[in-house]
Enzyme design. Structure first.
Site, PDB file in Angstrom:
ATOM      1  N   TYR A  71       7.540  62.711  20.335  1.00  0.00           N
ATOM      2  CA  TYR A  71       6.222  63.341  20.214  1.00  0.00           C
ATOM      3  C   TYR A  71       5.207  62.635  21.104  1.00  0.00           C
ATOM      4  O   TYR A  71       4.695  61.570  20.744  1.00  0.00           O
ATOM      5  CB  TYR A  71       5.739  63.280  18.763  1.00  0.00           C
ATOM      6  CG  TYR A  71       6.468  64.189  17.794  1.00  0.00           C
ATOM      7  CD1 TYR A  71       7.350  65.164  18.224  1.00  0.00           C
ATOM      8  CD2 TYR A  71       6.250  64.070  16.434  1.00  0.00           C
ATOM      9  CE1 TYR A  71       8.003  65.991  17.329  1.00  0.00           C
ATOM     10  CE2 TYR A  71       6.892  64.898  15.522  1.00  0.00           C
ATOM     11  CZ  TYR A  71       7.773  65.848  15.981  1.00  0.00           C
ATOM     12  OH  TYR A  71       8.420  66.673  15.089  1.00  0.00           O
TER      13      TYR A  71
ATOM     14  N   LYS B 121      14.537  66.160  19.007  1.00  0.00           N
ATOM     15  CA  LYS B 121      13.557  66.998  18.326  1.00  0.00           C
ATOM     16  C   LYS B 121      12.237  66.917  19.072  1.00  0.00           C
ATOM     17  O   LYS B 121      11.679  65.834  19.242  1.00  0.00           O
ATOM     18  CB  LYS B 121      13.360  66.546  16.878  1.00  0.00           C
ATOM     19  CG  LYS B 121      12.311  67.353  16.126  1.00  0.00           C
ATOM     20  CD  LYS B 121      11.967  66.732  14.787  1.00  0.00           C
ATOM     21  CE  LYS B 121      10.850  67.522  14.102  1.00  0.00           C
ATOM     22  NZ  LYS B 121      10.313  66.854  12.909  1.00  0.00           N
TER      23      LYS B 121
END
EC number: 4.1.2.13
Length: 306
Positions: free
Chosen positions: A173, A206
């Site tokens: 992220y 992810k």
């Protein structure tokens, strides 16, 4: 779980060279589980939001979700691929649900009060072995001042996990440093983040669904001349950056949103060649029946049934 590995899953596993049979077996546990078992597509339930946002913000809208057993049962009843959560959440149902759903032990976490962009290591590989987890999960923040510490932490954890046959999932992220708020979800930044996770040895990556914004001035000319307005094309580029699709790439659901947006995200991930969704708040913050219906439709989308 289907006992016979399908050709689709064998093709995926064959891309993981220098990966032990034990790690591949745990990847197969996830890839062969549930309603999408054998298709190469995944839907994973992540419930680490209590750490990140607090219990009231995470669960008060659906009080049944305060109970860790609720999430295990939701993942099992929905026919999902795996359930990811921090140490205490997994421990709270480890015996009751042993062997019923592959688990991913989230090994680092933060909270909403912290002023630094960082996470603390909150679980070990030994915990993952004890709990029978198929994988460990770990968040990195490309751009943050603490990024390099996080990289060194996951290098050590991943090395140990691989030595005992456990797979590694990296949440990548972008945040902090010179990144703007728009830049956190920019296409070029998201592709870079996925690539860094692949370079760190992640078996499953992810990332967040990227916007069409291009953040880095050095990249603007490289992305110019291509229409990035379609989300499926942006997904395709992130997958391309994950070693040309040699690594499993799943995309997060993000903050709660309307059902139509959730379903469109799934279609775009599918059409862009992504491996699936890791979707938490958009399911467990809804009543159980609504969550099950939503997950069933997402699964149908990934199976090309609508």
């Amino acid at each position: 779980m289907t006992s016979t590995i399908t050709p689709q899953i064998k093709t995926i596993l064959d891309k993981y060279e220098a990966t032990s049979s034990a790690v591949k077996a745990n990847l197969a546990r996830i890839l062969m589980q549930g309603k999408l078992g054998g298709t190469g597509k995944l839907v994973i339930l992540p419930v680490d939001q209590g750490f990140e946002h607090g219990p009231a913000r995470s669960f008060s809208v659906n009080p049944a979700a305060y109970d860790p057993h609720y999430h295990y049962q939701l993942a099992i009843d929905a026919g999902l691929s795996a359930y990811a959560a921090p140490l205490g959440m997994l421990e709270a149902g480890a015996d009751t649900f042993a062997g019923q759903i592959p688990t991913i032990l989230k090994c680092n976490s933060s909270n909403s009060w912290a002023t630094s962009i960082d996470q603390a290591v909150t679980a070990t590989v030994a915990d993952a072995v004890r709990l029978g987890s198929a994988a460990i999960g770990f968040t990195i923040y490309p751009g943050a001042d603490q990024f390099f510490d996080l990289v060194e932490e996951i290098r050590e954890l991943s090395e140990e996990a691989k030595s005992v046959g456990i797979a590694t999932v990296i949440w990548s992220y972008p945040r902090g440093g010179e990144l703007t708020k728009d830049g956190e979800l920019a296409l070029d930044v998201g592709a870079y983040a996925a690539h860094m996770a692949a370079l760190l040895g992640a078996h499953i990556i992810k990332t967040k669904l990227p916007t069409a914004h291009i953040e880095q001035k050095e990249c603007k000319s490289l992305y110019a001349g291509t229409d990035w307005s379609k989300q499926a094309d942006r997904v395709k580029h992130v997958v391309q950056s994950s070693f040309a699709g040699r690594r499993i790439n799943v995309f997060s659901g993000g903050a709660s949103k309307g059902e139509d947006a959730v379903f469109q995200d799934a279609r775009d991930i599918r059409d862009g060649g992504g491996n699936g969704s890791i979707i938490g708040r958009n399911t467990f913050q809804r009543p159980r029946d609504e969550a099950l219906a939503m997950l069933d439709r997402i699964i149908r989308i990934y199976k090309n049934e609508e």
